[in-house]
Scaffold this active site. Structure first.
Site, short mmCIF file in Angstrom:
data_model
loop_
_atom_site.label_atom_id
_atom_site.label_comp_id
_atom_site.label_asym_id
_atom_site.label_seq_id
_atom_site.Cartn_x
_atom_site.Cartn_y
_atom_site.Cartn_z
N VAL A 1 110.66 52.47 46.52
CA VAL A 1 109.42 52.98 45.93
C VAL A 1 108.29 52.94 46.97
CG1 VAL A 1 107.72 52.66 44.09
CG2 VAL A 1 110.14 52.22 43.64
N ASN B 1 118.98 46.58 50.20
CA ASN B 1 118.94 47.70 49.27
C ASN B 1 119.44 48.96 49.97
OD1 ASN B 1 117.68 46.44 46.91
ND2 ASN B 1 115.96 46.13 48.30
N GLY C 1 116.05 45.74 41.77
CA GLY C 1 114.80 46.16 41.17
C GLY C 1 114.02 45.03 40.51
N LYS D 1 120.48 34.58 39.59
CA LYS D 1 120.37 36.02 39.84
C LYS D 1 121.65 36.74 39.44
CE LYS D 1 117.27 35.90 43.86
NZ LYS D 1 117.15 36.36 45.27
N GLU E 1 118.54 39.98 50.12
CA GLU E 1 119.40 41.09 49.71
C GLU E 1 119.13 42.30 50.58
OE1 GLU E 1 118.20 41.56 45.59
OE2 GLU E 1 117.07 43.36 46.08
N GLU F 1 120.36 30.44 43.80
CA GLU F 1 119.69 30.16 45.06
C GLU F 1 118.57 29.16 44.84
OE1 GLU F 1 119.92 34.29 47.68
OE2 GLU F 1 118.14 33.87 46.49
N LYS G 1 107.37 44.64 41.98
CA LYS G 1 106.26 44.79 42.91
C LYS G 1 105.12 45.61 42.33
CE LYS G 1 109.92 44.79 46.33
NZ LYS G 1 110.79 45.67 47.15
N ARG H 1 119.05 52.18 49.40
CA ARG H 1 118.37 53.38 48.88
C ARG H 1 116.99 53.50 49.51
NH1 ARG H 1 117.72 49.15 45.34
NH2 ARG H 1 115.57 48.69 44.78
N LYS I 1 125.53 40.93 45.33
CA LYS I 1 124.49 40.21 46.07
C LYS I 1 125.01 38.89 46.64
CE LYS I 1 121.60 43.43 44.79
NZ LYS I 1 121.25 44.51 45.69
#
Length: 445
Positions: free
Chosen positions: A294, A289, A164, A158, A287, A200, A237, A291, A116
Site C-alpha cells: 500500500v 511480503n 496485512g 501470529k 516477514e 515470537e 499501518k 506483493r 511465516k
C-alpha cells in the site's frame, strides 16, 4: 512485453496499476463486482468484466471467474495488486496452467514465504537476525505455553499464513495465553484458511521498518531504501515514510543489504518488502511480503522509480533497470480510511456527498473515490492515500498537514481518519522521530 494485463483487484490499487499499464502501452482489463460497477477503474480500463456479487469470496476471490475473464478478453498476464489473490501460490499455478503470467514471484517462492514460521527459518539460515521465537508452528495451547515460557513474556502469537497486520494476539501474562491461542487460531482459520500459529518475543516499543526490494529472474537484486511504518492501529499501518527517520544510517544500510540477501536466498522475483523490527541499535527480520505494498508511493516519490512498471518488466523476463536507491528528500504517506477513530476505528461506510482531494506542489493523491461514490462495508475501508514529498522530513510533514487540511470528505454517517492523522503528525514523539508501534495506542488508551 505483455499485450493485455487483467487487473485482479479493485479500488485505488487497480486504478494505479491501470495507469502504469497505459503509460507502457499495455491494454488493461478490469474485473469488478456488482457493488463496483460504477468504479473509477471500470471507466478507465480498456475493458471491464463483472465477475460476481459484492461479497469478495464470490467476486474478487473467485479464481475461476477471474481466469475466465482473462480467457474471454485475451489477457496474457494477471496483476493481483495487494490483498485478495496477491500472495496465493495456488493462483499463480492456476494462471500458469492457463497460459497466463502471474505478475509476482513464482508459486513455489510464495508458498515458501507464505509460511511465516518457515520464512523465519530461511532467513536465519541466510544470516539475517530473527526475533527469538518458536522454531515452527505450535499445534496446542500447552506447546504454545511452553514456547512462551522459554521466550519470556510478553509474546505475540501470529498466524503462520497471516499478513496485512491480521491474525495476531499479544500476550503479557501466562494466564492469558490459552484464550489468546484459541482466539488467534480461530482468526487464522477464518481469515486465511490455515489455523497454524507460531510465537515470537513481543517488543513493545519497537520501530517497524521495511525495506523495498526488487529482484529479477537473472539473479539481480537491489534495494530502494527503508520505510518506517511504525504508526499503526491494531497492527495495521496509518502513516509510512521514507527514509526511516531517527535511525543510525550505518544500521539502516546493513538492514537494506540483509534484505536483498534474504530475498535472493529465497529465489524471490519482482517487487516485495522485507520487514524488520528495530529495537535500539538492533534489528530483526519478521516477514517478507511478496506483493506491491500500500505504501509503495513514498519510495517512488524519493527514487523516481515506478515500482509497478518494474514488477511488470520483471514478470516479462526483463532485467532490472535500477540500482540500489539513491533517495532524494523525504516522503510521507497518510492513509485516509473510512473509520471512526473515536469508536475504536469502527468502519464508517456511506455515500460521499462531497469528496475534494488536495493538490499543490509535490502532493500526490491515490484514490478511486469521487462525489456520489458509495463506500460499502464489503471491502477494506481505505478511501485514499495522500503522499507528500519535501527536501527534508520537516517540509514533507508540513506539506502533509497542509494537504490534509484541504481534504474535504463529507456524507451522512461518514467518518474518516483525517483528523487523527493530523493529530499524529503534530505529536511531539512523531515530530522528533521518537515514536514506536505503541504511539496510537498511547494516544487512545
Amino acid at each position: 512485453m505483455f499485450g493485455t494485463v487483467l487487473i485482479a483487484n479493485r479500488g485505488e490499487i487497480a486504478l494505479r496499476v491501470a495507469r502504469t499499464c497505459r503509460e507502457m502501452g499495455i491494454r488493461t482489463v478490469a474485473v469488478y463486482s456488482t457493488a463496483d460497477a460504477d468504479s473509477a477503474v471500470v471507466d478507465f480500463a480498456d475493458e471491464a468484466v463483472c465477475i460476481g456479487p459484492p461479497a469478495a469470496k464470490e467476486s474478487y476471490l473467485n479464481v475461476p471467474a477471474v481466469i475466465e475473464a482473462a480467457r474471454r478478453t485475451g489477457a496474457d498476464a494477471v496483476h493481483p495488486g495487494y490483498g485478495f489473490l496477491s500472495e496465493d501460490p495456488d493462483v499463480a499455478e492456476i494462471c500458469a496452467a492457463n497460459g497466463l503470467t502471474f505478475i509476482g514471484p513464482p508459486a513455489e517462492v510464495m508458498a515458501r514465504l507464505g509460511d511465516k514460521a518457515g520464512a523465519r527459518r530461511i532467513m536465519a539460515r541466510a544470516g539475517l537476525p530473527v526475533l527469538e521465537g518458536s522454531a515452527g508452528t505450535r499445534d496446542s495451547a500447552a506447546a504454545a505455553a511452553a514456547a512462551a515460557e522459554r521466550i519470556g513474556y510478553p509474546v505475540i502469537i501470529k498466524a503462520a499464513a497471516g499478513g496485512g497486520g491480521r491474525g495476531m494476539s499479544v500476550v503479557h501474562e501466562p494466564r492469558d495465553l490459552p484464550a489468546a491461542y484459541r482466539r488467534t487460531r480461530a482468526a487464522a482459520r477464518s481469515l486465511f484458511g490455515d489455523a497454524r500459529v507460531y510465537i515470537e518475543r513481543f517488543v513493545e516499543t519497537a520501530r517497524h521498518v521495511e525495506v523495498q526490494v526488487l529482484c529479477d529472474r537473472h539473479g539481480n537484486g537491489v534495494h530502494l531504501g527503508a520505510r518506517d511504518c511504525s504508526v499503526q492501529r491494531r497492527h495495521q499501518k496509518l502513516i509510512e515514510e521514507t527514509p526511516a527517520p531517527g535511525l543510525d544510517p550505518a544500521m539502516v544500510e546493513r538492514m537494506c543489504r540483509a534484505a536483498v540477501t534474504g530475498a535472493l536466498a529465497t529465489g524471490f522475483t519482482g517487487a516485495g518488502t522485507v520487514e524488520f523490527l528495530v529495537d535500539g541499535d538492533d534489528f530483526a527480520f519478521i516477514e517478507i511480503n511478496c506483493r506491491i505494498q500500500v505504501e509503495h508511493p513514498v519510495t517512488e516519490m524519493v527514487t523516481g522509480c515506478d515500482l509497478v512498471r518494474e514488477q511488470i518488466r520483471v514478470a516479462a523476463g526483463a532485467r532490472l533497470e535500477t540500482g540500489d536507491a539513491a533517495p532524494r528528500g523525504a516522503a510521507i504517506e497518510c492513509r485516509i480510511n473510512m473509520e471512526d477513530p473515536r469508536r475504536g476505528f469502527a468502519p464508517a461506510p456511506g455515500t460521499l456527498a462531497e469528496f475534494r482531494p488536495p493538490g499543490g506542489p509535490f502532493t500526490r493523491v491515490d484514490t478511486h473515490a469521487y462525489p456520489g461514490w458509495t463506500v460499502t462495508p464489503d471491502y477494506d475501508p481505505l478511501l485514499a492515500k495522500v503522499i507528500t514529498w519535501g527536501p527534508d522530513r520537516e517540509t514533507a510533514i508540513a506539506r502533509m498537514d497542509r494537504a490534509l487540511s484541504e481534504f474535504r470528505i463529507a456524507g451522512r454517517g461518514v467518518h474518516t481518519t483525517t483528523a487523527l492523522l493530523r493529530e499524529i503528525l503534530a505529536h511531539s514523539r512523531f515530530q522528533n522521530a521518537k515514536h514506536s508501534t505503541s504511539l496510537v495506542q498511547d494516544m487512545f488508551p
